[in-house]
Design an enzyme around this catalytic site. Sequence first.
Site, short mmCIF file in Angstrom:
data_model
loop_
_atom_site.label_atom_id
_atom_site.label_comp_id
_atom_site.label_asym_id
_atom_site.label_seq_id
_atom_site.Cartn_x
_atom_site.Cartn_y
_atom_site.Cartn_z
N ARG A 192 3.59 1.05 25.89
CA ARG A 192 2.94 1.54 24.67
C ARG A 192 2.84 3.06 24.62
O ARG A 192 3.08 3.69 23.58
CB ARG A 192 1.54 0.92 24.56
CG ARG A 192 0.88 1.13 23.21
CD ARG A 192 -0.47 0.44 23.14
NE ARG A 192 -0.38 -1.00 23.33
CZ ARG A 192 -0.13 -1.88 22.35
NH1 ARG A 192 0.03 -1.46 21.12
NH2 ARG A 192 -0.05 -3.17 22.61
N ASN A 216 -6.73 4.69 8.32
CA ASN A 216 -6.28 3.29 8.26
C ASN A 216 -6.96 2.59 7.10
O ASN A 216 -8.05 3.00 6.67
CB ASN A 216 -6.65 2.59 9.57
CG ASN A 216 -6.19 1.15 9.62
OD1 ASN A 216 -5.06 0.82 9.25
ND2 ASN A 216 -7.07 0.25 10.05
N HIS A 244 -8.28 -1.30 6.02
CA HIS A 244 -8.55 -2.62 6.60
C HIS A 244 -9.15 -3.51 5.51
O HIS A 244 -10.03 -3.08 4.76
CB HIS A 244 -9.55 -2.45 7.77
CG HIS A 244 -9.88 -3.74 8.44
ND1 HIS A 244 -9.02 -4.36 9.33
CD2 HIS A 244 -10.96 -4.55 8.35
CE1 HIS A 244 -9.56 -5.49 9.75
NE2 HIS A 244 -10.74 -5.63 9.16
N GLU A 270 -11.43 2.71 19.39
CA GLU A 270 -11.91 1.33 19.20
C GLU A 270 -11.34 0.78 17.88
O GLU A 270 -11.42 1.44 16.83
CB GLU A 270 -13.44 1.33 19.14
CG GLU A 270 -14.05 -0.03 19.31
CD GLU A 270 -15.56 0.01 19.03
OE1 GLU A 270 -16.07 -0.99 18.52
OE2 GLU A 270 -16.18 1.06 19.31
N ASN A 288 0.84 -1.21 0.00
CA ASN A 288 0.00 0.00 0.00
C ASN A 288 0.87 1.25 0.00
O ASN A 288 0.57 2.23 -0.68
CB ASN A 288 -0.94 0.01 1.21
CG ASN A 288 -2.20 -0.80 0.95
OD1 ASN A 288 -3.07 -0.40 0.17
ND2 ASN A 288 -2.30 -1.97 1.56
C1 GRF Z 1 -3.25 -4.81 3.96
O1 GRF Z 1 -4.11 -5.86 3.63
C2 GRF Z 1 -3.97 -3.81 4.83
O2 GRF Z 1 -5.33 -3.70 4.55
C3 GRF Z 1 -3.77 -4.40 6.20
O3 GRF Z 1 -2.46 -4.91 6.18
C4 GRF Z 1 -2.10 -5.25 4.84
C5 GRF Z 1 -0.82 -4.54 4.53
O4 GRF Z 1 -0.28 -4.91 3.31
N1 GRF Z 1 -4.02 -3.41 7.22
P1 GRF Z 1 0.95 -4.11 2.69
O5 GRF Z 1 2.07 -4.11 3.74
O6 GRF Z 1 0.49 -2.73 2.36
O7 GRF Z 1 1.35 -4.90 1.47
#
Ligand code: GRF
Length: 224
Positions: free
Chosen positions: A71, A113, A115, A149, A19
């Site tokens: 943390r 984020n 997901h 959350e 990503n």
């Molecule tokens: C992706 O599937 C994202 O949605 C999730 O972790 C994965 C990361 O993949 N949160 P990359 O490191 O971007 O290839």
Amino acid sequence: MGKVSKLKLAVLISGGGSNLQAIIDACNAADYPAEIVLVFSNQLDAGGLERGRKAGIRAEAIPHKGYPGGREAYDAAVSTLIEESGADLVVLAGYLRLVSESFVTRWKDRLINIHPSLLPSFKGLHVHQAALDAGVKFAGCTVHYVVPEVDSGPIIAQAVVPVLPGDDAGKLAQRILRQEHRIYPQVIRWIAEGRVSVDAKGIVTVADAPQADFAEINPALEPG
Ligand code: GRF
């Protein structure tokens, strides 16, 4: 005309960073309204750090394991790095670490984020297998603002991916990932253009989003 300033991004990763790469590639287009000023990882060996460095971006890692103070202290150090980078928006892209409430508060409305499920279904880990086990016919991915959350928070965009006969978690993950690479840069563009707003109920509106943007996100769906 004067140079228009770009939205500055800090991208947080833990792994391969595909990503991140999609965002780097988007930023390479001259008319893209954002630029990455920091790649950060909690893992020294995260493949994404190299992707950042190759693109000439500052890439830093602080291992979370054994970090003194727990943390909160760790997240405070991460926040300091992000602040020093001058980032306007913090982009979690496969950052496999729960962030503390104070981190979320610090970056409120400036923390997003991605997901790999159609939230609010299938929060947490192992979501591709969970989707297959539930027998859903469509899966997908979601970009959302981060709230304390986990995997909650105002939904900015989603892309739908069909579940195909013979899918396993790996195949489904790959198909979803291709859509992640489309919608994450798109959402960052919308935010950079100042078109994203959230109402009191947490519903997101994207102002003047051309129908084409959505058609591109959900290619299987007819616009209109
Ligand atoms: C992706 O599937 C994202 O949605 C999730 O972790 C994965 C990361 O993949 N949160 P990359 O490191 O971007 O290839």
